[in-house]
Design an enzyme around this catalytic site. Structure first.
Site, PDB file in Angstrom:
ATOM      1  CG  ASP A 259      -0.653   9.988  -0.811  1.00 18.38           C
ATOM      2  OD1 ASP A 259      -0.115  10.717  -1.794  1.00 18.38           O
ATOM      3  OD2 ASP A 259      -0.135  10.636   0.220  1.00 18.38           O
TER       4      ASP A 259
ATOM      5  CG  ASP B  39      -3.624   4.682  -0.164  1.00 19.09           C
ATOM      6  OD1 ASP B  39      -3.671   5.777   1.569  1.00 19.09           O
ATOM      7  OD2 ASP B  39      -2.505   4.562  -0.141  1.00 19.09           O
TER       8      ASP B  39
END
Length: 190
Positions: free
Chosen positions: A11, A9
């Site tokens: 953020d 991922d």
């Protein structure tokens, strides 16, 4: 021979997450140790791919030029640390668009599987939220939660039952890499 792949991922995993969204290169700040962790993965022979929800596009908070500028800045900063990201898959949709690619739906991970021509069974997926772990489970990846973003409040606690039962928990991306490359002491089992 299947390639060595890790899916991340963005953020809250690589860079600081923001409730206001990361809309420009100036707002993108790497988390401590994350760039070195990606470099270590690369040097160990892993391809690193991102799967990231970017609903700010669908919400009209930034445009493709801004997202490309953020990613260009991220890639240049990472290259200066000796690392690389091989591909970036993102969902541009707002939450109300009911698309197949917005995590927790597995669409982004299925796109990665198709692009690389591999089964994702056993491939590590590292993220900072429940929806990341749910997408990983649905796609057959091994879910690895880092406590640097949306899950920072989980520290010291047992994961809620909504998380996949086999989710592994790590303090941050560097601790995940320590675990993957052989130092299992950095992992807190759930």
């Amino acid at each position: 021979m299947q390639i060595k792949l890790v899916i991340l991922d963005r953020d809250g995993t690589i860079n600081r997450a923001s409730d206001e969204f990361v809309k420009s290169p100036e707002e993108w700040h790497p988390l401590h140790g994350s760039l070195d962790a990606i470099s270590r993965l690369n040097h160990a022979g892993f391809h690193v791919v991102l799967a990231t929800n970017q609903s700010g596009l669908g919400r009209g908070l930034f445009d493709m030029a801004a997202l490309n500028a953020v990613h260009s800045h991220m890639l240049k900063t990472l290259a200066a640390a000796g690392g690389r990201i091989d591909a970036i898959f993102y969902c541009p949709h707002a939450p109300d668009e009911a698309c197949a690619c917005r995590k927790p739906a597995p669409g982004l991970l299925q796109q990665i599987s198709e692009r690389y021509g591999i089964d994702l069974a056993g491939v590590p997926y590292v993220g900072d939220s429940l929806r990341d772990m749910q997408a990983a489970q649905i796609a057959g990846c091994v879910p690895h939660l880092v406590l640097t973003g949306r899950s920072s409040d989980v520290q010291g606690q047992t994961l809620p039952p909504s998380f996949p039962a086999h989710t592994r928990v790590h303090a941050d991306l560097a601790a995940f890499v320590d675990h993957l490359l052989g130092d299992a002491s950095s992992t807190t089992p759930t």
